[in-house]
Design a protein around this motif. Structure first.
Motif, mmCIF file in Angstrom:
data_model
loop_
_atom_site.group_PDB
_atom_site.id
_atom_site.type_symbol
_atom_site.label_atom_id
_atom_site.label_comp_id
_atom_site.label_asym_id
_atom_site.label_seq_id
_atom_site.Cartn_x
_atom_site.Cartn_y
_atom_site.Cartn_z
ATOM 1 N N VAL A 1 -6.080 -8.174 4.909
ATOM 2 C CA VAL A 1 -5.248 -8.857 4.037
ATOM 3 C C VAL A 1 -4.872 -10.121 4.518
ATOM 4 O O VAL A 1 -4.754 -11.327 3.925
ATOM 5 C CB VAL A 1 -4.203 -8.004 3.618
ATOM 6 N N GLN B 1 0.821 -1.112 0.003
ATOM 7 C CA GLN B 1 0.033 -0.122 -0.100
ATOM 8 C C GLN B 1 0.893 1.456 -0.181
ATOM 9 O O GLN B 1 1.490 1.609 0.960
ATOM 10 C CB GLN B 1 -0.905 0.072 1.150
ATOM 11 N N ALA C 1 -4.272 -4.152 6.647
ATOM 12 C CA ALA C 1 -3.316 -5.131 6.991
ATOM 13 C C ALA C 1 -4.054 -6.234 7.585
ATOM 14 O O ALA C 1 -3.978 -7.694 7.067
ATOM 15 C CB ALA C 1 -2.223 -4.640 7.689
ATOM 16 N N TYR D 1 1.293 -8.055 3.840
ATOM 17 C CA TYR D 1 1.120 -6.773 3.620
ATOM 18 C C TYR D 1 2.152 -5.870 4.299
ATOM 19 O O TYR D 1 2.644 -6.254 5.092
ATOM 20 C CB TYR D 1 -0.388 -6.372 4.490
#
Length: 288
Positions: free
Chosen positions: A105, A89, A102, A112
Motif C-alpha cells: 500500500v 485492514q 502495508a 495503511y
C-alpha cells in the motif's frame, strides 16, 4: 467521510450497515452480487467492481477472508497508486502478512492501518466491537470517528504487525478454551455428574470464562447452526497462530493437537457450523 467496505461476509455486512447508519457515505463491494442486495435495499451504494469501490472513497476497509483474498481482490485489481487513501485492514491475518500488505500500500502512496476486531455479528451491529489498531498513531487518531462507530473504546496497540499478533493471540484462546471446556463437559456427562453443580462450582472459581456459559447450550443440545464464527474460520486462525508462533520459537505441541481436532470437525462436514462443534469430535455423539 466516504468509506468503501470490501467483502460482504459475516462481518463486512454488519460493519458496512453500522457505518451507513451513522451517516458515513458507504460503498459496499463484493464479488458476488447477490450478497449486495440487502445493502442496496438499505440505501448503500453497491458494486462488484473493485476499481469503482476504490475510486468512490478515501477510506477503504478490508473485511476479506484472508491475505490471499486481499491480494487477489484488492491489490491486483487496484490502480497503480492509492494517493490520498487510507486502507484499514480489519480481517484476521498473520503479522508478516499485514506488514507485506502495508508495504504494498505504501509503495503505491497510500496509508495503511491494521484494525482487527474481537467480537462477532451482534457486536458489529451494536457498535461494541473491541477494535485493536496497528500503524502510525497519528493515522489512528485521524480514523477515530470510524473506529468509535464500530467499537466504543478502540485501542492503539503499536506498529503494524502488533495488532495482528494480538488478535491471533486472542483467537488462540478461543480454540484452547473451547477445546478444554468440551473435554471437561464430556467427562462430566459420561460420569453422570450433576451439570448444575459442575457449572456452579466452575462459575465461582478462577477457572471460569464467560464463553463456557455461552457455548454450553449448543454443546448440550448439539446444535451448531447459524454461527457468528464458523469452524472453518477457527481452523484458519489456529493455523495462522501456529505459523507465527513457530517463527518466534514457541512450543506449540498443545495447540497442534487442537488444530487436529478442528480438522476432524471439518471432516465431519462441520466447516460452516459454529466453532463449538469441535465438541462433536471431543465427545462424539449424534451428528446434527
Amino acid at each position: 467521510m466516504r468509506i468503501s467496505v470490501f467483502g460482504m461476509g459475516l462481518m463486512g455486512t454488519p460493519i458496512a450497515l453500522k457505518l451507513a447508519q451513522e451517516n458515513f457515505l458507504v460503498t459496499a463491494y463484493n464479488r458476488t452480487a447477490e450478497k449486495l442486495n440487502p445493502l442496496e435495499e438499505q440505501g448503500l451504494t453497491v458494486t462488484t467492481n473493485p476499481q469503482t469501490a476504490i475510486a468512490n472513497s478515501d477510506y477503504l476497509i478490508l473485511t476479506l477472508s484472508d491475505a490471499a483474498a486481499i491480494q487477489t481482490v484488492f491489490l491486483e485489481n487496484a490502480d497503480t497508486f492509492f494517493t490520498g487513501k487510507t486502507i484499514i485492514q480489519m480481517g484476521t491475518i498473520a503479522p508478516e502478512e499485514s506488514k507485506a500488505i502495508a508495504k504494498a500500500v505504501q509503495e503505491r502512496q497510500g496509508q495503511y492501518l491494521e484494525a482487527p476486531v474481537l467480537g462477532s455479528i451482534p457486536e458489529a451491529k451494536k457498535g461494541t466491537l473491541l477494535v485493536m489498531v496497528g500503524g502510525e498513531e497519528t493515522l489512528f487518531q485521524a480514523c477515530l470517528p470510524i473506529f468509535k462507530t464500530l467499537g466504543q473504546d478502540p485501542k492503539y496497540i503499536g506498529v503494524v504487525g502488533q495488532a495482528a499478533a494480538l488478535k491471533l493471540a486472542l483467537n488462540q484462546l478461543i480454540a484452547g478454551l473451547t477445546a478444554s471446556f468440551s473435554l471437561s463437559l464430556g467427562l462430566i456427562q459420561r460420569e453422570k455428574v450433576d451439570l448444575d453443580k459442575f457449572m456452579g462450582i466452575l462459575r465461582d472459581s478462577a477457572l471460569y470464562a464467560p464463553t463456557f456459559d455461552k457455548k454450553l447450550p449448543r454443546m448440550g443440545d448439539r446444535t451448531f447452526a447459524n454461527p457468528n464464527f464458523p469452524t472453518k474460520h477457527l481452523l484458519k486462525d489456529t493455523r495462522l497462530f501456529l505459523a507465527a508462533a513457530k517463527t518466534v520459537g514457541l512450543e506449540t505441541t498443545g495447540l497442534e493437537g487442537i488444530r487436529e481436532i478442528i480438522e476432524q470437525a471439518i471432516a465431519l462436514n462441520l466447516a460452516e457450523a459454529d466453532y463449538s462443534a469441535i465438541y462433536q469430535v471431543i465427545n462424539p455423539g449424534p451428528t446434527p
